[in-house]
Design a protein around this motif. Structure first.
Motif, PDB file in Angstrom:
ATOM      1  N   GLU A  38      19.907 -25.240  -3.539  1.00  0.00           N
ATOM      2  CA  GLU A  38      18.984 -24.413  -2.745  1.00  0.00           C
ATOM      3  C   GLU A  38      19.527 -23.015  -2.506  1.00  0.00           C
ATOM      4  OE1 GLU A  38      17.336 -26.168   0.746  1.00  0.00           O
ATOM      5  OE2 GLU A  38      17.170 -28.132  -0.192  1.00  0.00           O
ATOM      6  N   ALA A  39      20.840 -22.891  -2.419  1.00  0.00           N
ATOM      7  CA  ALA A  39      21.459 -21.592  -2.140  1.00  0.00           C
ATOM      8  C   ALA A  39      22.529 -21.297  -3.188  1.00  0.00           C
ATOM      9  CB  ALA A  39      22.088 -21.599  -0.752  1.00  0.00           C
ATOM     10  N   ASP A  40      22.761 -20.008  -3.437  1.00  0.00           N
ATOM     11  CA  ASP A  40      23.814 -19.608  -4.359  1.00  0.00           C
ATOM     12  C   ASP A  40      25.173 -20.083  -3.861  1.00  0.00           C
ATOM     13  OD1 ASP A  40      22.183 -18.257  -6.142  1.00  0.00           O
ATOM     14  OD2 ASP A  40      22.455 -16.320  -5.157  1.00  0.00           O
ATOM     15  N   GLU A  41      26.032 -20.468  -4.795  1.00  0.00           N
ATOM     16  CA  GLU A  41      27.419 -20.812  -4.502  1.00  0.00           C
ATOM     17  C   GLU A  41      28.297 -20.060  -5.490  1.00  0.00           C
ATOM     18  OE1 GLU A  41      28.320 -24.975  -4.553  1.00  0.00           O
ATOM     19  OE2 GLU A  41      26.787 -25.441  -3.064  1.00  0.00           O
ATOM     20  N   MET A  42      29.511 -19.697  -5.068  1.00  0.00           N
ATOM     21  CA  MET A  42      30.453 -19.056  -5.974  1.00  0.00           C
ATOM     22  C   MET A  42      30.947 -20.118  -6.951  1.00  0.00           C
ATOM     23  SD  MET A  42      31.761 -16.209  -6.864  1.00  0.00           S
ATOM     24  CE  MET A  42      31.499 -15.132  -5.480  1.00  0.00           C
TER      25      MET A  42
ATOM     26  N   GLU B  30      31.123 -15.986 -10.369  1.00  0.00           N
ATOM     27  CA  GLU B  30      29.874 -15.380  -9.936  1.00  0.00           C
ATOM     28  C   GLU B  30      29.059 -16.417  -9.173  1.00  0.00           C
ATOM     29  OE1 GLU B  30      28.048 -14.071 -13.549  1.00  0.00           O
ATOM     30  OE2 GLU B  30      27.507 -16.088 -14.166  1.00  0.00           O
ATOM     31  N   LYS B  31      28.055 -15.937  -8.460  1.00  0.00           N
ATOM     32  CA  LYS B  31      27.202 -16.844  -7.700  1.00  0.00           C
ATOM     33  C   LYS B  31      26.109 -17.414  -8.601  1.00  0.00           C
ATOM     34  CE  LYS B  31      27.983 -15.020  -3.137  1.00  0.00           C
ATOM     35  NZ  LYS B  31      27.379 -14.596  -1.887  1.00  0.00           N
ATOM     36  N   SER B  32      25.801 -18.689  -8.380  1.00  0.00           N
ATOM     37  CA  SER B  32      24.758 -19.352  -9.155  1.00  0.00           C
ATOM     38  C   SER B  32      24.181 -20.497  -8.337  1.00  0.00           C
ATOM     39  CB  SER B  32      25.333 -19.894 -10.458  1.00  0.00           C
ATOM     40  OG  SER B  32      24.316 -20.570 -11.187  1.00  0.00           O
ATOM     41  N   LYS B  33      22.999 -20.937  -8.720  1.00  0.00           N
ATOM     42  CA  LYS B  33      22.355 -22.082  -8.097  1.00  0.00           C
ATOM     43  C   LYS B  33      22.328 -23.296  -9.030  1.00  0.00           C
ATOM     44  CE  LYS B  33      19.378 -19.452  -5.079  1.00  0.00           C
ATOM     45  NZ  LYS B  33      18.051 -18.930  -4.839  1.00  0.00           N
ATOM     46  N   ALA B  34      22.933 -23.177 -10.220  1.00  0.00           N
ATOM     47  CA  ALA B  34      22.857 -24.261 -11.193  1.00  0.00           C
ATOM     48  C   ALA B  34      24.246 -24.647 -11.689  1.00  0.00           C
ATOM     49  CB  ALA B  34      21.995 -23.848 -12.375  1.00  0.00           C
ATOM     50  N   ARG B  35      24.469 -25.951 -11.779  1.00  0.00           N
ATOM     51  CA  ARG B  35      25.692 -26.513 -12.348  1.00  0.00           C
ATOM     52  C   ARG B  35      25.370 -27.935 -12.765  1.00  0.00           C
ATOM     53  NH1 ARG B  35      27.303 -30.025  -8.472  1.00  0.00           N
ATOM     54  NH2 ARG B  35      27.023 -29.449  -6.313  1.00  0.00           N
ATOM     55  N   CYS B  36      26.258 -28.570 -13.503  1.00  0.00           N
ATOM     56  CA  CYS B  36      25.994 -29.955 -13.873  1.00  0.00           C
ATOM     57  C   CYS B  36      26.448 -30.881 -12.746  1.00  0.00           C
ATOM     58  CB  CYS B  36      26.675 -30.310 -15.199  1.00  0.00           C
ATOM     59  SG  CYS B  36      28.409 -30.695 -15.072  1.00  0.00           S
TER      60      CYS B  36
ATOM     61  N   TYR C 130      30.188 -25.332 -14.577  1.00  0.00           N
ATOM     62  CA  TYR C 130      29.307 -24.175 -14.587  1.00  0.00           C
ATOM     63  C   TYR C 130      29.643 -23.346 -15.813  1.00  0.00           C
ATOM     64  CZ  TYR C 130      27.634 -19.497 -13.610  1.00  0.00           C
ATOM     65  OH  TYR C 130      27.027 -18.272 -13.723  1.00  0.00           O
ATOM     66  N   VAL C 131      28.649 -22.837 -16.506  1.00  0.00           N
ATOM     67  CA  VAL C 131      28.833 -21.939 -17.643  1.00  0.00           C
ATOM     68  C   VAL C 131      27.975 -20.710 -17.383  1.00  0.00           C
ATOM     69  CG1 VAL C 131      28.555 -21.652 -20.135  1.00  0.00           C
ATOM     70  CG2 VAL C 131      29.285 -23.864 -19.223  1.00  0.00           C
ATOM     71  N   CYS C 132      28.596 -19.522 -17.401  1.00  0.00           N
ATOM     72  CA  CYS C 132      27.860 -18.280 -17.144  1.00  0.00           C
ATOM     73  C   CYS C 132      26.837 -18.034 -18.252  1.00  0.00           C
ATOM     74  CB  CYS C 132      28.823 -17.102 -17.013  1.00  0.00           C
ATOM     75  SG  CYS C 132      29.623 -16.576 -18.554  1.00  0.00           S
TER      76      CYS C 132
END
Length: 57
Positions: A16-20, A30-36, A41-43
């Protein structure tokens, strides 16, 4: 279209919110809202480069 995952086959999680996060390939932070589900995380730059390599093949 099937979602391409470059690190593992775990499903993607959309927060729901960006995380580093730190890219598992280039280590850029970097901040993102998606990861496995496993936390990988892959930029965008590494993700596009990985998909481009697969498409050239």
């Amino acid at each position: 279209m099937k979602e391409e995952r470059l690190i593992c086959k775990a499903p993607l999680i959309y927060l729901e919110a960006d995380e580093m996060m730190e890219c598992a390939i280039c280590r850029k932070k970097e901040k993102s809202k998606a990861r496995c589900a496993e936390g990988h995380y892959v930029c965008n730059e590494c993700h596009i480069a990985g998909i481009d390599a697969l498409l050239v093949w």
